[in-house]
Every structure is written in C-alpha cells, then in structure tokens.
Design an enzyme around this catalytic site. Structure first.
Site, short mmCIF file in Angstrom:
data_model
loop_
_atom_site.label_atom_id
_atom_site.label_comp_id
_atom_site.label_asym_id
_atom_site.label_seq_id
_atom_site.Cartn_x
_atom_site.Cartn_y
_atom_site.Cartn_z
N ARG A 1 -5.47 -44.59 -29.95
CA ARG A 1 -5.57 -45.92 -29.32
C ARG A 1 -6.57 -46.74 -30.13
O ARG A 1 -7.75 -46.40 -30.18
CB ARG A 1 -6.07 -45.78 -27.89
CG ARG A 1 -5.12 -45.12 -26.91
CD ARG A 1 -5.86 -44.88 -25.60
NE ARG A 1 -4.99 -44.61 -24.48
CZ ARG A 1 -4.86 -43.41 -23.90
NH1 ARG A 1 -5.53 -42.37 -24.38
NH2 ARG A 1 -4.08 -43.25 -22.86
N ARG B 1 -3.33 2.61 8.72
CA ARG B 1 -3.61 1.30 8.10
C ARG B 1 -2.33 0.50 8.00
O ARG B 1 -1.24 1.06 7.88
CB ARG B 1 -4.14 1.48 6.67
CG ARG B 1 -5.47 2.15 6.57
CD ARG B 1 -5.79 2.43 5.09
NE ARG B 1 -6.68 3.56 4.98
CZ ARG B 1 -8.01 3.46 4.94
NH1 ARG B 1 -8.58 2.29 4.98
NH2 ARG B 1 -8.74 4.54 4.86
N ARG C 1 -1.46 -46.44 -32.58
CA ARG C 1 -0.88 -47.45 -31.69
C ARG C 1 -1.56 -48.78 -31.96
O ARG C 1 -2.79 -48.87 -31.94
CB ARG C 1 -1.08 -47.05 -30.23
CG ARG C 1 -0.42 -48.06 -29.31
CD ARG C 1 -0.55 -47.67 -27.88
NE ARG C 1 -1.90 -47.91 -27.40
CZ ARG C 1 -2.31 -47.57 -26.18
NH1 ARG C 1 -1.47 -46.95 -25.35
NH2 ARG C 1 -3.53 -47.82 -25.79
N LYS D 1 0.84 -1.19 0.00
CA LYS D 1 0.00 0.00 0.00
C LYS D 1 0.88 1.25 0.00
O LYS D 1 0.64 2.19 -0.76
CB LYS D 1 -0.91 -0.02 1.23
CG LYS D 1 -2.05 0.96 1.14
CD LYS D 1 -2.96 0.86 2.35
CE LYS D 1 -3.75 -0.43 2.38
NZ LYS D 1 -4.08 -0.89 3.71
N GLY E 1 4.88 -43.48 -22.52
CA GLY E 1 3.54 -43.70 -21.97
C GLY E 1 3.66 -43.56 -20.46
O GLY E 1 3.90 -44.52 -19.74
N THR E 2 3.51 -42.33 -20.01
CA THR E 2 3.83 -42.06 -18.60
C THR E 2 2.76 -42.59 -17.63
O THR E 2 3.00 -42.60 -16.43
CB THR E 2 4.05 -40.55 -18.38
OG1 THR E 2 3.01 -39.84 -19.04
CG2 THR E 2 5.39 -40.12 -18.91
N ASN E 3 1.63 -43.06 -18.16
CA ASN E 3 0.66 -43.70 -17.25
C ASN E 3 1.22 -45.05 -16.80
O ASN E 3 1.36 -45.32 -15.60
CB ASN E 3 -0.68 -43.96 -17.96
CG ASN E 3 -1.30 -42.69 -18.51
OD1 ASN E 3 -1.10 -41.63 -17.95
ND2 ASN E 3 -2.04 -42.81 -19.59
N ASP E 4 1.57 -45.88 -17.78
CA ASP E 4 2.10 -47.19 -17.42
C ASP E 4 3.49 -47.07 -16.80
O ASP E 4 3.85 -47.83 -15.90
CB ASP E 4 2.16 -48.10 -18.65
CG ASP E 4 0.80 -48.74 -18.91
OD1 ASP E 4 0.23 -49.29 -17.96
OD2 ASP E 4 0.30 -48.65 -20.04
N TYR F 1 7.88 -33.46 -28.41
CA TYR F 1 6.48 -33.04 -28.35
C TYR F 1 5.75 -33.71 -27.18
O TYR F 1 6.22 -34.70 -26.63
CB TYR F 1 5.76 -33.37 -29.66
CG TYR F 1 5.60 -34.84 -29.93
CD1 TYR F 1 4.50 -35.55 -29.44
CD2 TYR F 1 6.56 -35.55 -30.66
CE1 TYR F 1 4.36 -36.90 -29.66
CE2 TYR F 1 6.43 -36.91 -30.89
CZ TYR F 1 5.33 -37.59 -30.39
OH TYR F 1 5.19 -38.92 -30.59
N GLU G 1 7.10 -47.34 -22.00
CA GLU G 1 6.21 -47.37 -20.84
C GLU G 1 6.53 -48.52 -19.89
O GLU G 1 5.78 -48.81 -18.98
CB GLU G 1 4.74 -47.41 -21.28
CG GLU G 1 4.40 -48.49 -22.26
CD GLU G 1 2.95 -48.43 -22.73
OE1 GLU G 1 2.14 -47.68 -22.17
OE2 GLU G 1 2.63 -49.15 -23.70
C1 PEP Z 1 0.37 -44.65 -21.12
O1 PEP Z 1 0.54 -45.74 -20.57
O2 PEP Z 1 0.84 -43.60 -20.67
C2 PEP Z 1 -0.45 -44.53 -22.35
C3 PEP Z 1 -0.51 -43.41 -23.01
O3 PEP Z 1 -1.15 -45.62 -22.74
P1 PEP Z 1 -2.49 -46.17 -22.04
O4 PEP Z 1 -2.98 -45.14 -21.10
O5 PEP Z 1 -3.42 -46.46 -23.16
O6 PEP Z 1 -1.99 -47.41 -21.38
MG MG Z 2 0.11 -47.53 -21.68
#
Ligand code: PEP
Ligand code: MG
Length: 760
Positions: free
Chosen positions: A461, A83, A517, A20, A638-641, A724, A617
């Site tokens: 997919r 204040r 895929r 202030k 595949g960062t989920n697996d 990417y 993955e």
């Molecule tokens: C993953 O595993 O990150 C992925 C993109 O494949 P999905 O989710 O289909 O196993």
């Molecule tokens: Mg996967």
C-alpha cells in the site's frame, strides 16, 4: 451388540464401549498390565433409560467370571470401581463409584453412574460443547488396584513426551501412597515421575517402554494414568495428550522423523492455533485475573507496558528503553510511528479492519480495538473504565488474541520460530496449491515476510509510505494545495520521496515479486482535524474536501481520473527506482468499477514493462470481471472493501455499532470482516472468477483483504480456484498450513472417485 463386553474381547466400537472402554480393550490386547474388568455397553444404558432394568443376570455372570480370573471373591479381597465411559470425553462431569464390594452396591453404583449422564453439570457441558444427549454412556466395571497400599505403592500421570515443549522422553508426576483422586484434587503435591527411577527402577523402565508402545500403537502423543500397587505397575487409562502449540509442532515433526506418521499426517494434525501461538508472544497460562476491560481481538499476541496516550510520547519512552502500550480513541496515519514504537495498541473505537488493527497486525503487534467501555481523557492523560482510573505511566497488559486488557504486568511467553516449524512449513509448501504472499509496505515488513516464507509481496500500500511526520506534512501539502502550481511542487516532492522509498523496498526484495498498489487515498485519513488547524485558508480547504461518506468517496482510481498526475508521479517514481535497483514489479489499481478506468491508467503506463492489475473490491468490478480481465494481467480481491460493499456495512463503524449484537443474537455467525462471508461475498467472488477465467484463462487471481490469512477463509479460497492469498507477514505460516491441509483434504475427497473410475 451385547450388554456386556470383557476387556479381553475383540470389539472396539466406541459408540458401545465409550472412549475409556475402547482404550481398556486396546491396552488389554496389547498385553499391557490393565486391571481386568468389563464394560456395560451403551445399548444396556439405553435400555436402562427406557425401562430402568439392568441386564442383572449377565452382570452377575460377568462378576463371577472376573472373580475366577482374579482368584478372589467380590468383598473378599476383590473390590471394583464403576466409571462412566462416553463416546465423547466429558472430563469430570459424571459420577465414579470406588471400592464396590458386593452385588447390591454394584447395581446401585451402575444406576448412579447411568443417572449422572443427566445431572446438571453433564447436561450443561453437552449443551456448551454441542454433544448430542442421545449418545448415552457405557459403564466400566474394573478390579480396583490400590496406590495407597504401602510405601511401594502410588499413582501418577504420564505424558509420552513433554506436553509443553514436545521434547522426547516421558514426562509426568507421581504421588507415593496415594489414589488417583489425591492427585486430581491437588491436596498433596506430586513429585516428578523421575523420582520413581531411584525408588523402583524396573517400574520406571517399564513405564518408559509402555509409553513408547502406546505411542507406536496410537501414532500420537499419549496421556497415561497409572498406579503402582506394592511394586506392581498397572495402566488405568490412555488418551491422546493435550499439548501446547510448540509441543504440537515439535512432536508432529519428530514423529515423522521417527517414521511414526507421514508428513501429510503431521500437516493435518497441527492446527492454525498451534502455529499462531508460536508466532506471537502470549500470556503465560493460566490467567486467573479478571480483565479490566474487553474489546475486539484485533491483532494476536500479548504485551505489557506503560500507558501512553500519543505517538510522540510512545517514541520518546521507547527510546529510553521503556515498554509502552499506545492507548488512543482510534488511530490514524499520524500514529504509525507511535504504533511502531509501542509494544501494543489499545483503542476505544474501531473494528477489525480499522487502521489500528491493520497496521498492528502488519507489524505483528498485539492490538485490542473497540474497547468501548474505556473513556480516554487525553488532556488529563488518563483513561477510566467502570470506575477504575488508569494514568499515563501505569502498567497494563493487553492480550490481542483474546481481546482482553489487564491492569499491571502479566508474565508473557516469547515467540519461538523453531527449526521444527520451518520443517513443517517446507512440507506445507510441497502440498499446497495456493500461493502465499505478504502484505508489506516497508523494508522491515518485507524482511519479516521473508523470514516467514512469503512467496512475494501481494499488496504494497503506497499511502502507508507517508508514515513519518515529515512525510505526512508533504502529503497534506499536496492534498491541501489550493492551486495547480502548489500541487505540482507537492507532487514533485512526493515523487522524489517515493522513488527513494521504492528503492529501499526493491533492495530488500532479493528476487521476490512485488505488487505495488497505486495511491488509494481515503483523504480523511490524512487530514488533520479541522479544530486543530489555525490557518483559516487551510481550514477552508479541509471543509471543502470533507466528504459525508469518505470510504465511498474521492479515493483510489477516482482520484487519478480527476488528477492523473498523481499516478503519473508514482509510475515514474517506480520506473526511476527500477533503473537503479532491478526488481519484479507489477502495479495494481484500487477501487476500479469499469474497464475504462483501467484503460486510462494503462495509458499512463505506456512503454512500461510492468504488469497491470486491478483490485476487485467493488461489486461492479466483480460483475464486469470478464471485461476487466481482457484489459489487465491480474486481479486481486480486496475483501475488506468488497465486504463493506456487499453488506453495505461500514468497515469503520459496523463492528462497534451493531455487529457485536448481530453476532450475539446469532443473526450472523461470524464477523464478515474477519471470516470471509462465503454465502454472499464468496458467491460474488466465484462469479467473478468464473467470468474472468472464461475471458482470459491465464489471468492470475489473488486475494489481499484481511480475511486472506484467516484459516476458514483460506480453506474456502483454496476451493474457488484463486491462485494466491496475500496476508500480513505474521499470518503466512498459518495460511501455508491451511492451504496445505485444504489441498490434502481435496486429495482425500477425490480418492474414491478415482478408485471408482479405476474399477470401471
Ligand atoms: C481491501 O479493501 O481489502 C484492501 C486490501 O485494501 P484496503 O484495506 O487498503 O482498502
Ligand atoms: Mg480496499
């Protein structure tokens, strides 16, 4: 630093004057009509805290100087306000003393304001907002002006542009014959500031001019407090205005056109949340209702609708024009039509990478997952939660951005893909290094991806193509076929369907590249529950196929190793579709652990001109990155697996079983299925990128797991040199913004080094 500074003096150190104080100094120097006064600095506060001594002599002298400037004595026509003024804003947390009219009063008011730094509210606010207690506060002593003096007096708050839409022109409220507190307390309803135009046109014109001036000075939208005393305007405070996402985007783009800021500044100023709010429907603020239940905020956006408990009802109701919310214990491929027909999805089980979450996010529908407190009775067509019963047909509202579920229909704001957002995105495209592609499996999703500016389809997919119930039965025929000839029949049928599907996809691409895929079939997702099947043969086959750990089981390339005809069929289907509709197609192999698997699939592709890549993955694939890179054209993490593998946390179960407790206790800072785990998964990725590029410099590397559209993760991925990210269509603008911000931050960071070199 001195203990007292007048507004007319030069210093602007916010760690001495507080926000202030600095803004009053700035405004005084701009020649704005600021009631005069001075600041007792943070150094003075710190001394007071130690010794309880105020710099009384300096304060007395300063009051005398103020009296001289105004031409009135304290208590005789002059009153001051005291204040707090901290370096970090803590709105309403500390004390204010008004109408101080003599020196005893002034010293006690200063003591009270300084003491309020440690009142319970302020301490708690600092704790919640992680503001260090050591910062301390300054105190502003300022001549009072009176908005309640007569009918030509009043007080108001003004935004230099509309804070909800970003429209140009001042926007605000004015309360006649009132002080600031009357405005804040809400006891009287203010009028739009435009009412001043008729009442005091010169004051209104001056306000417009001052708002512009302050914007030009601070290069940002301002929130200004003012008072009119007997027709004379005073400015009491200005600060950067809080604004909606829409206003943030519009004002940033407009300010570039007005040459107030550069496109780089516009990009840095807009936040991912600002944009996210524009891409999804949202609840109209403020929501005071208590949520019926909370779950995971699995896919952003808000939607209301009548509760349905199965996909067939969802489709039937939607056909009649009824908005529905699909409520399921968890979802499976059987539900896809239902998810498509519903406005949103609520599940009792499942986490951020569960089927419901990924599908809903991909379709841009809100989803609340893992609301464990709801008990669904599909037979009675109702669910209960903490004693409240909700029956089919009753209305609920879900807020997938927050993970809340409400009873009844709440007001929802629409999506606004504005011209300004498109403009901002075109600047982002110019700055960013990372490519931004979309995960899309259907022509509709490709169309959406194009609308949001995808540069390609980074993950298609193929198992998702079996959405419709008639498709599901074919894939089940294939999975359940008990002998070779039945399997061949099923495969031929699948091949025909896939060729048609690819044709539809390719038509929609219009030049965009696509990575298809090959089948990554976690079998269990496609099988009916054993107890829903009457045929004993089929029940036997289901039992045979049952796996203890299906996510670590017979899926992906492993399925192709034991039954190569599946991938053979898919490759042929792609080639046949390409013969009819030319497109830029690459194929990607899921669940790879060794180069031998990639080589095997490459043999199936002999003669094809398509590029081949592998999903990274599994941990082993990352450790064998160099050998894999030699065999393929590209990688996609595949960062989920991969997260599942690195943590040994089941992506299906972790969130509902223990991850929330991990987060509550602070054992983990973030859900790794949402925000990429830099320290573990990220390290492994960095190693893989390093070895892959050593083996093959030009190898293209992407990321297509769910984290690839999350802002912090995108920022990190920019730094490890992947080419990417690929994310759901609705997250593309966010990924682009963050990728551009990361590139600009990188430029700024490297600037000093460059300067150093030049100086050498
Ligand atoms: C993953 O595993 O990150 C992925 C993109 O494949 P999905 O989710 O289909 O196993
Ligand atoms: Mg996967």
């Amino acid at each position: 630093m001195a203990y007292v500074q007048f507004f007319a003096e030069k210093e602007k150190d916010k760690f001495q004057l507080g926000n202030k104080g600095v803004s009053l100094v700035e405004m005084t120097h701009l020649g704005l009509p600021v009631p005069p006064g001075f600041v007792i600095t943070i150094d003075a506060y710190k001394r007071w805290r130690e010794t309880k001594l105020l710099p009384s002599e300096t304060i007395t002298e300063s009051v005398a100087a103020l009296e001289k400037e105004i031409g009135r004595k304290l208590g005789k026509g002059l009153e001051v306000s005291v204040r707090s003024s901290g370096p970090v804003s803590m709105p309403g947390m500390m004390d204010t003393v008004l109408n101080v009219s003599d020196m005893g009063q002034l010293f006690s008011a200063l003591g009270r304001v300084f003491e309020s730094w440690d009142n319970m509210r302020a301490v708690e606010y600092r704790r919640l907002n992680k503001i260090p207690s050591t910062l301390g506060t300054a105190a502003v002593v300022q001549a009072m002006v009176y908005g309640n003096r007569d009918e030509r007096s009043g007080t108001g708050v003004l935004f230099s542009r509309n804070p909800s839409t970003g429209e140009a022109g001042i926007f605000g409220e004015y309360l006649s014959q009132a002080q600031g507190d009357d405005l804040v307390s809400g006891t009287r309803t203010p009028k739009p500031v435009e009412t001043l135009k008729a009442m005091m046109p010169d004051v209104y014109a001056r306000l417009e001019e001052i708002a512009k001036r302050l914007e030009r000075h601070f290069c940002d939208m301002q929130d200004i407090e003012f008072t009119v005393e007997s027709g004379k305007l005073y400015i009491l405070q200005t600060r950067t205005a809080k604004r909606s996402g829409q206003a943030a985007v519009k004002s940033a783009v407009d300010m570039v056109e007005e040459e107030l800021i550069t496109p780089e500044e516009a990009i840095s100023r807009v936040t991912p949340d600002d944009i996210s709010g524009l891409l999804h429907k949202r609840l109209k603020a403020p929501v005071t209702l208590r949520p019926l239940v909370k779950g995971l905020n699995a896919a952003p956006g808000a939607a209301s609708g009548r509760v349905v408990f199965d996909p067939v009802s969802a489709v039937a109701e939607a056909r009649k024009g009824t908005s529905v919310i699909l409520v399921r214990p968890e979802t499976s491929p059987d539900d896809i039509q239902g998810i498509a027909a519903a406005e949103g999805v609520l599940t009792q089980r499942g986490g951020l990478t569960s089927h419901a979450a990924i599908v809903a996010r991909g379709m841009g529908k809100p989803c609340v997952c893992g609301a464990e407190d709801i008990l669904i009775d599909t037979l009675a067509r109702q669910f209960s939660v903490n004693g409240t019963l909700v029956q089919e047909g009753e209305e609920i509202t879900i807020d997938g951005t927050m993970g809340n579920v409400y009873l009844g229909r709440l007001a929802v704001e629409e999506v606004s893909l504005t011209q300004e957002l498109m403009e901002l995105m075109s600047w982002a495209d110019g700055f960013k290094r990372l490519g931004v592609r979309a995960n899309a499996d259907t022509p509709q999703m490709i169309a959406q991806a194009k609308t949001f500016g995808a540069e390609g389809i980074g993950l298609c997919r193929t198992e998702r193509m079996f959405n419709a119930p008639e498709r599901l039965s074919v894939i089940r025929e294939f999975i359940l076929a008990e002998n070779g000839s039945k399997r061949t029949d099923a495969i031929e049928h699948l091949g025909q369907l896939q060729k048609e599907d690819f044709g539809f996809l390719f038509r929609e691409l219009q030049g965009l590249p696509i990575i298809i895929r090959l089948l990554d079939l976690p079998l269990h997702e496609f099988l009916p529950p054993e107890d829903e099947v009457a045929d004993p043969q089929v029940r036997k086959r289901i039992a045979e196929l049952k796996e203890t750990n299906p996510m670590l089981g017979h899926r992906g390339v492993r399925l192709a190793v034991t039954s190569p005809q599946i991938y053979q069929m898919q490759i042929e289907a792609i080639e046949k579709a390409l013969a009819e509709v030319p497109a830029d197609v690459s194929v990607m192999i899921p669940q790879v652990v060794t180069a031998q698997e990639a080589l095997m699939v490459k043999r199936l592709l002999k003669g094809s001109r398509m590029k081949v890549g592998v999903m990274m993955e599994t941990v082993r694939a990352c450790m064998r990155a160099a050998q894999l890179a030699e065999e393929v054209d590209f990688f996609s993490f595949g960062t989920n697996d991969l997260t599942q593998a690195v943590f040994s946390f089941s992506r299906e179960d972790a969130e509902k079983k223990f991850l929330t407790t991990y987060l509550t206790l602070g054992i983990l800072q973030d859900n790794p299925f949402e925000v990429l785990d830099v320290k573990g998964v990220g390290r492994l990725m960095e190693t893989a990128v390093f070895w892959a590029r050593r083996a093959k410099k030009e190898i293209e590397i992407g990321v297509c797991g769910e984290q690839a559209g999350e802002p912090r993760s995108v920022r990190y991925l920019h730094t490890i040199g992947v080419d990417y990210v690929s994310t759901s269509p609705f997250r593309i603008p966010i990924a682009k913004l963050v990728a551009a911000q990361a590139a600009l931050a990188g430029r700024r960071d490297s600037q000093p080094d460059k300067e150093k070199e030049e100086g050498k």
